[in-house]
Design a protein around this motif. Sequence first.
Motif, PDB file in Angstrom:
ATOM      1  N   PRO A 282       0.837  -1.204   0.000  1.00 63.24           N
ATOM      2  CA  PRO A 282       0.000   0.000   0.000  1.00 63.24           C
ATOM      3  C   PRO A 282       0.877   1.261   0.000  1.00 63.24           C
ATOM      4  N   PRO A 283       0.445   2.314  -0.701  1.00 66.69           N
ATOM      5  CA  PRO A 283      -0.854   2.418  -1.375  1.00 66.69           C
ATOM      6  C   PRO A 283      -0.778   2.303  -2.887  1.00 66.69           C
ATOM      7  N   SER A 284       0.404   1.944  -3.450  1.00 66.31           N
ATOM      8  CA  SER A 284       0.567   2.149  -4.893  1.00 66.31           C
ATOM      9  C   SER A 284       1.064   0.952  -5.691  1.00 66.31           C
ATOM     10  N   VAL A 285       1.434  -0.148  -5.052  1.00 67.81           N
ATOM     11  CA  VAL A 285       1.952  -1.306  -5.786  1.00 67.81           C
ATOM     12  C   VAL A 285       0.978  -2.455  -5.631  1.00 67.81           C
ATOM     13  N   THR A 286       0.372  -2.873  -6.743  1.00 66.22           N
ATOM     14  CA  THR A 286      -0.623  -3.934  -6.704  1.00 66.22           C
ATOM     15  C   THR A 286       0.030  -5.302  -6.747  1.00 66.22           C
ATOM     16  N   ILE A 287      -0.784  -6.317  -6.522  1.00 63.28           N
ATOM     17  CA  ILE A 287      -0.298  -7.703  -6.564  1.00 63.28           C
ATOM     18  C   ILE A 287       0.344  -8.011  -7.913  1.00 63.28           C
ATOM     19  N   HIS A 288      -0.299  -7.628  -8.987  1.00 61.55           N
ATOM     20  CA  HIS A 288       0.215  -7.953 -10.316  1.00 61.55           C
ATOM     21  C   HIS A 288       1.470  -7.160 -10.652  1.00 61.55           C
ATOM     22  N   GLN A 289       1.576  -5.933 -10.163  1.00 65.16           N
ATOM     23  CA  GLN A 289       2.768  -5.137 -10.417  1.00 65.16           C
ATOM     24  C   GLN A 289       3.979  -5.672  -9.662  1.00 65.16           C
ATOM     25  N   ALA A 290       3.750  -6.279  -8.523  1.00 69.33           N
ATOM     26  CA  ALA A 290       4.853  -6.756  -7.683  1.00 69.33           C
ATOM     27  C   ALA A 290       5.311  -8.162  -8.035  1.00 69.33           C
ATOM     28  N   ALA A 291       4.544  -8.877  -8.841  1.00 69.23           N
ATOM     29  CA  ALA A 291       4.787 -10.302  -9.061  1.00 69.23           C
ATOM     30  C   ALA A 291       5.927 -10.557 -10.035  1.00 69.23           C
ATOM     31  N   ALA A 292       6.574 -11.706  -9.865  1.00 68.14           N
ATOM     32  CA  ALA A 292       7.567 -12.196 -10.816  1.00 68.14           C
ATOM     33  C   ALA A 292       6.852 -12.672 -12.085  1.00 68.14           C
ATOM     34  N   PRO A 293       7.599 -12.998 -13.151  1.00 68.15           N
ATOM     35  CA  PRO A 293       6.968 -13.524 -14.374  1.00 68.15           C
ATOM     36  C   PRO A 293       6.159 -14.787 -14.098  1.00 68.15           C
ATOM     37  N   ASP A 294       5.108 -14.987 -14.883  1.00 67.83           N
ATOM     38  CA  ASP A 294       4.231 -16.140 -14.682  1.00 67.83           C
ATOM     39  C   ASP A 294       4.988 -17.452 -14.723  1.00 67.83           C
ATOM     40  N   GLU A 295       6.032 -17.541 -15.540  1.00 70.74           N
ATOM     41  CA  GLU A 295       6.804 -18.790 -15.631  1.00 70.74           C
ATOM     42  C   GLU A 295       7.444 -19.127 -14.289  1.00 70.74           C
ATOM     43  N   SER A 296       7.971 -18.108 -13.604  1.00 70.63           N
ATOM     44  CA  SER A 296       8.578 -18.328 -12.288  1.00 70.63           C
ATOM     45  C   SER A 296       7.517 -18.693 -11.253  1.00 70.63           C
ATOM     46  N   LEU A 297       6.360 -18.028 -11.326  1.00 72.05           N
ATOM     47  CA  LEU A 297       5.289 -18.323 -10.380  1.00 72.05           C
ATOM     48  C   LEU A 297       4.787 -19.747 -10.559  1.00 72.05           C
ATOM     49  N   ALA A 298       4.650 -20.191 -11.815  1.00 76.42           N
ATOM     50  CA  ALA A 298       4.170 -21.550 -12.083  1.00 76.42           C
ATOM     51  C   ALA A 298       5.171 -22.586 -11.593  1.00 76.42           C
ATOM     52  N   PHE A 299       6.457 -22.327 -11.808  1.00 78.65           N
ATOM     53  CA  PHE A 299       7.499 -23.258 -11.368  1.00 78.65           C
ATOM     54  C   PHE A 299       7.497 -23.383  -9.845  1.00 78.65           C
ATOM     55  N   ALA A 300       7.428 -22.248  -9.154  1.00 86.25           N
ATOM     56  CA  ALA A 300       7.431 -22.274  -7.691  1.00 86.25           C
ATOM     57  C   ALA A 300       6.158 -22.899  -7.135  1.00 86.25           C
ATOM     58  N   LEU A 301       5.065 -22.746  -7.853  1.00 84.31           N
ATOM     59  CA  LEU A 301       3.787 -23.274  -7.369  1.00 84.31           C
ATOM     60  C   LEU A 301       3.796 -24.799  -7.315  1.00 84.31           C
ATOM     61  N   VAL A 302       4.506 -25.435  -8.247  1.00 88.70           N
ATOM     62  CA  VAL A 302       4.566 -26.902  -8.267  1.00 88.70           C
ATOM     63  C   VAL A 302       5.151 -27.424  -6.961  1.00 88.70           C
ATOM     64  N   GLY A 303       6.294 -26.852  -6.541  1.00 90.96           N
ATOM     65  CA  GLY A 303       6.904 -27.289  -5.294  1.00 90.96           C
ATOM     66  C   GLY A 303       6.049 -26.959  -4.081  1.00 90.96           C
ATOM     67  N   THR A 304       5.386 -25.810  -4.133  1.00 91.80           N
ATOM     68  CA  THR A 304       4.551 -25.396  -3.004  1.00 91.80           C
ATOM     69  C   THR A 304       3.361 -26.326  -2.821  1.00 91.80           C
ATOM     70  N   VAL A 305       2.750 -26.729  -3.913  1.00 94.17           N
ATOM     71  CA  VAL A 305       1.597 -27.630  -3.845  1.00 94.17           C
ATOM     72  C   VAL A 305       1.989 -28.962  -3.216  1.00 94.17           C
ATOM     73  N   ILE A 306       3.234 -29.359  -3.386  1.00 93.43           N
ATOM     74  CA  ILE A 306       3.719 -30.610  -2.795  1.00 93.43           C
ATOM     75  C   ILE A 306       4.109 -30.412  -1.327  1.00 93.43           C
ATOM     76  N   LEU A 307       4.827 -29.320  -1.049  1.00 93.21           N
ATOM     77  CA  LEU A 307       5.425 -29.143   0.276  1.00 93.21           C
ATOM     78  C   LEU A 307       4.435 -28.671   1.337  1.00 93.21           C
ATOM     79  N   VAL A 308       3.539 -27.759   0.975  1.00 92.88           N
ATOM     80  CA  VAL A 308       2.633 -27.201   1.990  1.00 92.88           C
ATOM     81  C   VAL A 308       1.772 -28.281   2.644  1.00 92.88           C
TER      82      VAL A 308
END
Length: 333
Positions: A282-308
């Motif tokens: 807040p107040p000026s950086v949104t979720i999408h503006q702060a995020a890494a590229p979708d490829e990195s998010l997808a790669f990290a999500l695979v491990g997270t879905v297993i580990l969490v």
Amino acid sequence: MLDLPTIWAGIIAFAVLTYVVLDGFDLGIGILFPFAKAKKDRDVMMNSVAPVWDGNETWLVMGGGGLFAVFPVAYAIVMPALYMPIIVMLLALVFRGVAFEYRWRTERWRGVWDAAFIGGSTVAAFCQGVALGGLVQGIEVVDRAYAGGWWDWLSPFSILTGFALVVGYALLGATWLVMKTEGDLQAAMRARALPLGVATFALIGLVSLWTPFQDPAYFQRWFTFPAILYSGVVPVLLAFAGYMLYRGLTSGRDVMPFLASQSVFVISFIGIGISFYPDMVPPSVTIHQAAAPDESLAFALVGTVILVPMILAYTAYAYWVFRGKIDPDAGYH
């Protein structure tokens, strides 16, 4: 197409909430330590969280590491903005962790390690609240970088949120001990939980009234139509949780006060989410503006879905194994 930044924002929020829910009460044990003068009571208090305290902090690591990995812009802004309270918090947690191990190994220096446990727990809780307040009041950003000063995080609002979190964690610790202990210690903590509950709700009220004036966006997200249709449910749920806390404490229940006090934190966290969304910083950086590229998010999500799920499973198993009342004659040695 999956909205990966929003999914990851939910995962980070879940990790932070889980940390607060799990580590809040064991920080509360340290905050309440000065009120237990007898060595046996202090031993029982520490033994009540000894099997789980270090596992509880897994979620803090996940929240911070996840922010670095999937929201690098947010991490690069938040860290310099809140560098001081975050570093002090981490140092306090180190002192607290060392005290957990060392106070059982010495008689001569036990008072020193008790002080380290008390100070580490209280300072860590206060710094977490101050960091939250510094984030809520807004961080100055220019060209996707922190543009504020070294002490911008320090304000009357952040001090209030720091104090509120200390009191709230003490409430969690007191109700945890009501659930886990018996006899004089349980009675003492039941007596302390009621005024702590009143103070927690008073401080939540003060913070809630002050928050909308930190940024006009907060006011719009809470009080404009149709947002008010769901934001208005939050105070109703808080009032119900407060009633259940009072009823559990005054009717001699052991488990209800702890569940009610945890509900207060969960509902308050939802309120913070309503204030923030869709901002990441807040107040000026949104979720999408702060995020890494979708490829990195997808790669990290695979491990997270297993580990969490694995982390959740071993955490649940640890609490299941050590369920029930604490044996005063058993110890963490």
